[in-house]
Write an enzyme that holds these catalytic residues in place. Structure first.
Site, PDB file in Angstrom:
ATOM      1  N   TYR A   1      -5.348   8.001  -5.545  1.00  0.00           N
ATOM      2  CA  TYR A   1      -4.242   7.177  -5.065  1.00  0.00           C
ATOM      3  C   TYR A   1      -4.418   6.854  -3.582  1.00  0.00           C
ATOM      4  O   TYR A   1      -4.306   5.701  -3.160  1.00  0.00           O
ATOM      5  CB  TYR A   1      -2.929   7.909  -5.315  1.00  0.00           C
TER       6      TYR A   1
ATOM      7  N   SER B   1       0.850  -1.184   0.000  1.00  0.00           N
ATOM      8  CA  SER B   1       0.000   0.000   0.000  1.00  0.00           C
ATOM      9  C   SER B   1       0.888   1.238   0.000  1.00  0.00           C
ATOM     10  O   SER B   1       1.852   1.322  -0.760  1.00  0.00           O
ATOM     11  CB  SER B   1      -0.940  -0.032   1.209  1.00  0.00           C
ATOM     12  N   SER B   2       0.597   2.204   0.836  1.00  0.00           N
ATOM     13  CA  SER B   2       1.382   3.436   0.916  1.00  0.00           C
ATOM     14  C   SER B   2       0.946   4.204   2.150  1.00  0.00           C
ATOM     15  O   SER B   2      -0.217   4.125   2.575  1.00  0.00           O
ATOM     16  CB  SER B   2       1.143   4.299  -0.331  1.00  0.00           C
TER      17      SER B   2
END
Length: 251
Positions: free
Chosen positions: A151, A138-139
């Site tokens: 995003y 993921s982030s």
């Protein structure tokens, strides 16, 4: 420490560059056989040779993970070539950073649905073999406001998906976790391009990180390999930030 990965079969999507490549090589260094996919054949071939140089088997195939049939065919071929799939790393990203139809479609189709479909595919194989590990990349963008909406939303959805699956699949011996990288720099990557095109923006990000530098793909890969390993047998449903303290929230 013996990570218990020797002889395991690992699949890494988006495995030819950046975090995916570093992750594939880190698993290979632990004695695991690794299957990778990406869209670019040249980079795939180069990474496959690097994997094989570590004395393990490599399987590489060009694949558009946003296409369910293409992804399914790759996973079937990887299972056939490697004799099973014990670890799945959903790493591919469409980098949907525009707040329009194209940006949302890229994030949903490449980041989210590719991970969902790949997990659907391999979970029965893992269950039949007595267990396994699934890891979403993921982030930290999914943990806080400030990133492009499409995003960030998709990366947050991956965390939620992972947590739910972790609970549902635990009785089958399958662990599911998420790794959330911060800003990671590597040759040809987004942050290298930003550094050249917009040094001021790059510098602002660099200064926001307590260590005063961006991370490396290898630092993310080390976390992924640990989460897939035997010593992490009691770790599931976790989102592990690998960001040098860039994300400042308590959660």
């Amino acid at each position: 420490m013996d990570l218990g990965l020797a002889g395991k079969s690992v699949v890494v999507t988006g495995g030819s560059k950046g975090i995916g490549r570093a992750t594939a090589l880190a698993f290979a260094a632990e004695g695991a056989n690794v299957a990778i996919c990406a869209r670019g054949a040249e980079a795939l071939e180069a990474t496959a040779k690097e994997i094989e140089a570590k004395g393990v088997r490599a399987f590489a195939a060009a694949c558009d993970v946003a296409d369910g049939d293409s992804l399914g065919a790759f996973l079937d071929a990887a299972k056939e070539a490697q004799g099973g799939v014990q670890v799945l790393v959903n790493n591919a990203s469409g980098f949907g950073v525009s707040d329009d139809e194209a940006g949302w479609a890229a994030g949903f189709n490449v980041d989210m649905m590719a991970a969902v479909r790949a997990t659907w595919k391999v979970v029965p194989w893992m269950a039949e073999a007595g267990g396994g590990a699934v890891i979403h990349i993921s982030s930290t963008s999914g943990l806080e406001a400030g990133s492009p909406p499409a995003y960030a939303a998709v990366k947050a959805a991956l965390m939620s998906h992972s947590k739910t699956l972790a609970i549902n699949l635990a009785p089958q011996g399958i662990r599911v976790n998420t790794v959330a990288p911060g800003s990671i720099e590597f040759p040809g990557g987004m942050w290298e391009m930003i550094k050249k095109a917009n040094p001021k923006a790059y510098g602002a990000i660099q200064q926001s990180i307590p260590f005063g530098r961006l991370g490396t793909p290898e630092e993310v890969a080390a976390a992924v390999v640990f989460l897939a390993s035997a010593p992490a047998s009691w770790v599931t449903g976790v989102t592990l930030s690998v960001d040098g303290g860039q994300h400042k929230g308590n959660l």
